[in-house]
Design an enzyme around this catalytic site. Sequence first.
Site, mmCIF file in Angstrom:
data_model
loop_
_atom_site.group_PDB
_atom_site.id
_atom_site.type_symbol
_atom_site.label_atom_id
_atom_site.label_comp_id
_atom_site.label_asym_id
_atom_site.label_seq_id
_atom_site.Cartn_x
_atom_site.Cartn_y
_atom_site.Cartn_z
ATOM 1 N N SER A 1 1.169 -1.647 -6.292
ATOM 2 C CA SER A 1 1.814 -3.080 -5.739
ATOM 3 C C SER A 1 0.922 -3.166 -6.241
ATOM 4 O O SER A 1 -0.027 -3.238 -6.837
ATOM 5 C CB SER A 1 2.122 -2.085 -4.173
ATOM 6 O OG SER A 1 3.093 -3.422 -3.664
ATOM 7 N N HIS B 1 5.559 -3.309 -8.060
ATOM 8 C CA HIS B 1 6.087 -4.157 -7.325
ATOM 9 C C HIS B 1 5.748 -5.710 -7.813
ATOM 10 O O HIS B 1 4.652 -5.771 -8.691
ATOM 11 C CB HIS B 1 5.520 -3.685 -5.923
ATOM 12 C CG HIS B 1 5.948 -2.971 -5.204
ATOM 13 N ND1 HIS B 1 5.375 -2.474 -4.553
ATOM 14 C CD2 HIS B 1 6.724 -1.611 -5.241
ATOM 15 C CE1 HIS B 1 6.061 -1.338 -4.001
ATOM 16 N NE2 HIS B 1 7.400 -0.977 -4.658
ATOM 17 N N ASP C 1 5.301 2.795 0.099
ATOM 18 C CA ASP C 1 6.386 2.859 -0.466
ATOM 19 C C ASP C 1 5.749 3.869 -1.979
ATOM 20 O O ASP C 1 4.391 3.749 -1.820
ATOM 21 C CB ASP C 1 6.818 1.832 -1.324
ATOM 22 C CG ASP C 1 8.059 2.072 -1.853
ATOM 23 O OD1 ASP C 1 8.833 3.044 -2.341
ATOM 24 O OD2 ASP C 1 8.002 1.177 -3.696
#
Lengths: 281, 192
Positions: B15, B42, B135
Site C-alpha cells: 500500500s 493499492h 489489508d
Amino acid sequence: MKKNQNESLENQDIEIRLLVDAIYQKYGYDFRNYSQAHVKRRILNRFNLSGMKNITDMIHESLANRKFVDQILMDLSITVTEMFRDPAFYKALREEIFPLLQSYPFIKIWHAGCSSGEEVYSMAILMKEEGLYERTQIYATDFNPVIIKQAKDGVYPLNRMKEFSVNYQKAGGKGSLSDYYTINSGDAKLLEILKKNIVFATHNLVTDSVFAEVNLVICRNVLIYFDRYLQDRVIKLFVDSLPEGGLLCLGSKENLQFSSHYHEFNPLIPKEKIYIRKYLL
Amino acid sequence: MTYRKQYKAVVAGASAGGLNALKTLFRGLDEQFDLPVIIVQHISPNAENYLIHILNEFHKLKVREADEKEVPQNGFAYLAPPNYHLLIEPDHTFTLTIDERVNYARPSIDVLFETAAEAYKDQLIGIILTGANNDGSKGLKKIKEFGGMAIVQDPETAEVDSMPKAAIQTTVVDYILNVEEIAALLNKLARG
C-alpha cells in the site's frame, strides 16, 4: 493440519456447489457457471452473517425461505455502479458513436445487467443533450427483481451526487448534473422525463433468450463474473440481438478476443471496448 | 530442507510506500527468476497503471495488468487493475470483480491472498510489504493455514509500518526481512 485444511476446503466447495444447485432447481436462478471464487466469497460472506452452523443449513433455509434466497440473489448481484462510470467511455459514445446514430430514424438500446440503473440514466441524459433521446427506446434489464425496482425508482443517496457530477463533467456534460434531479430528504430523485423512453424489466442473461433487435447493446462489467462457456452463451444473445453494423459495448477489462463469436465483430473503439457487428458481404 | 519445485507462484501486497518497495524487490531478483508474481498495490481507482511501466524497467519479468481468465505464466508479473478485485480460481485463472471494497480497498490484498491460498495451497509464497492499514493480514494467515510460506517486510525498514505490523500480529510468519533480503530469499526458493 494442512491435510485437514485441504479436506475441509474440499467439503466446503462441495456444499457450496450443492447450495448453488438447490437454488437453481427450486427457483431457476442459475449461478453454476459463474466464477467459482467469486460465488464462494459471496456465499461465505452470507454464511458468516447468517450465524448458521454450516453451508448445508443454508441449503435447507434456501429451500424453505424465499426471503433468504432473495438475500443470496442480492449477494450475487453486482450492485457497485455509478453514474457515468468510466467517463471516457461516455465521452467516446457522445463524440464518436452518437454521430453514427444521428442518421437512424429510431434507436433501440439494450442495457443488459443494468443493476440499480445509474448507467441507464447516464445514457438517457447523454442522449437528451445530443438531441437523440426522443427517438430512442432503452430496454434496461437485470435478473434481480429487487434491483430492477430500484432502477425504476431512480432514487440515489444525495451524497453520491458529487462523485457522479465529477464523472458527468469528465464525460463532456453540457450542463449541470443537478439539472436532472430533484432533492428530497437526503435523496436525489432523477426526473421523470428521463424515464419516458426506458423500459425496466427482469431478464436473465443465463437462462432467458433474445427479446428484441436493437442497435446498441451495453453490457459492462457483467461478463467478468461468468465462466467462458457462459460468456459465450451471452455473447451469442448479443449477436442475435444486433443487426449488421450494430454496436456492442463491454466493460474496460472485458473483451471478445477469446469468444467463439469474435469473428462476428470488429473493434470500433478498442480502448473503450466498443465493437461493431460485421457487415456480411 | 529442500524447496525443490515446491513453489508455483508468489503473491505480494503493498500500500503506501509500495512503489519503492516493489522497485527494490524487482531489482533484487535473479535474471533467471521466473515464478509468476501476482501483485496488489493499492492505487487510486482512476489511475492509469503507471506502475507497470516503472516496474518493467527493473527486471526481465514482463509486468502487465492482470486480465480476466488469464492463467499466470512463469516469467510474468501481474498487477491487479485499479478499481477491480483480483481473485484466483481453483484452476489458477484470474477473475476480476467490482464488488464492494474490502478493508476500504479495491483491489484488496486479502481478496487476492485468500483465493490464491485455496488455489495454490502449499505451493504459494505470500509477501506483505509497506502500507498504512491492515489489508492482507487475513489473507496471509490463510496462506499459512494451507501450508504456504508467509513473508513480511521488517516494519523497521518499511516506509509505513502498520500493514507489516498487522500481518505479524495476525500470523506466525516464516520470515521478517528487509526488501533486499526478501528478494534474495525468493531467488533461493525459486531455484529450489
